[in-house]
Design a protein around this motif. Structure first.
Motif, PDB file in Angstrom:
ATOM      1  N   TYR A  37      19.661 -22.426   2.602  1.00  0.00           N
ATOM      2  CA  TYR A  37      20.849 -22.709   1.407  1.00  0.00           C
ATOM      3  C   TYR A  37      21.779 -21.758   1.858  1.00  0.00           C
ATOM      4  O   TYR A  37      23.062 -22.327   1.586  1.00  0.00           O
ATOM      5  CB  TYR A  37      20.024 -22.552   0.300  1.00  0.00           C
ATOM      6  N   PRO A  44      23.698 -30.254  -2.165  1.00  0.00           N
ATOM      7  CA  PRO A  44      23.125 -29.316  -3.012  1.00  0.00           C
ATOM      8  C   PRO A  44      22.276 -29.688  -3.849  1.00  0.00           C
ATOM      9  O   PRO A  44      21.165 -29.036  -4.065  1.00  0.00           O
ATOM     10  CB  PRO A  44      24.523 -28.889  -3.973  1.00  0.00           C
ATOM     11  N   PHE A  67      18.866 -29.774  -2.040  1.00  0.00           N
ATOM     12  CA  PHE A  67      18.425 -28.366  -1.879  1.00  0.00           C
ATOM     13  C   PHE A  67      17.493 -28.351  -3.309  1.00  0.00           C
ATOM     14  O   PHE A  67      16.711 -27.571  -3.643  1.00  0.00           O
ATOM     15  CB  PHE A  67      19.445 -27.342  -1.663  1.00  0.00           C
ATOM     16  N   ARG A  83      13.853 -26.988  -4.042  1.00  0.00           N
ATOM     17  CA  ARG A  83      13.711 -25.983  -4.847  1.00  0.00           C
ATOM     18  C   ARG A  83      12.628 -26.380  -6.025  1.00  0.00           C
ATOM     19  O   ARG A  83      11.534 -25.744  -6.416  1.00  0.00           O
ATOM     20  CB  ARG A  83      14.913 -25.376  -5.739  1.00  0.00           C
ATOM     21  N   TYR A 134      21.540 -27.721   6.320  1.00  0.00           N
ATOM     22  CA  TYR A 134      21.333 -28.747   5.521  1.00  0.00           C
ATOM     23  C   TYR A 134      19.941 -29.444   5.923  1.00  0.00           C
ATOM     24  O   TYR A 134      19.617 -29.390   6.863  1.00  0.00           O
ATOM     25  CB  TYR A 134      22.397 -29.933   5.325  1.00  0.00           C
TER      26      TYR A 134
END
Length: 165
Positions: free
Chosen positions: A48, A110, A113, A117, A137
């Motif tokens: 990240y 994002p 990601f 998470r 990525y």
């Protein structure tokens, strides 16, 4: 006639003396979801940061999702991002616009990601992620949130990411 009844009573009584003692069954063990792997968490953080350091705000990538969902949601698409905002999503095979609602969770790097998470936070039963070694990525995300539930798995493939102007 009383003799067979007497013999039956003696046999039943003798069986009850030699009957095994019934023990308590062992306590039921519930499979617990393992804590997120510290390695997976560390890989997430490293990649990240690597992605953010690139400061790429204009890019395109191919995206494919495998899941138990609508067929139109599993067709490969090309996602274009301009100034960090999704500008278009088209089906790769036809170049026709895709229903953006079907891909809203996955339409920027994002957000991908964020999916990883979330799986770490929710302590998914299985999480496998592959990252691009240069840009950071994710290139593959495989999640099984609960091994006891069928059809909750998702498999995401991200490929051919290109910076654009």
């Amino acid at each position: 006639m009383r003799l067979p009844i007497a013999i039956s009573a003696v046999l039943v009584a003798s069986l009850s003396f030699s009957a095994p003692v019934i023990s308590q069954p062992p306590p039921i063990q519930v499979a617990k979801t393992p804590a997120p792997s510290s390695l997976a968490l560390e890989q997430f953080k490293i990649n990240y940061r690597l992605w953010r350091r690139q400061k790429i705000s204009n890019y395109r990538y191919e995206f494919t999702r495998s899941c138990y969902c609508l067929p139109k949601a599993t067709e490969p698409v090309i996602i274009k991002v301009r100034n960090r905002v999704t500008s278009s999503i088209t089906y790769k095979a036809t170049q026709k616009p895709a229903d953006a609602e079907l891909f809203k969770q996955y339409n920027t790097i994002p957000k991908l990601f964020d999916i990883i998470r979330d799986a770490l936070i929710r302590k998914a039963a299985k999480l496998t992620v592959q990252y691009d070694p240069i840009l950071g990525y994710p290139t593959q995300i495989n999640i099984d949130y609960n091994s006891q539930i069928a059809d909750d798995e998702i498999f995401l493939t991200i490929s051919n990411l290109q910076k654009t102007n």
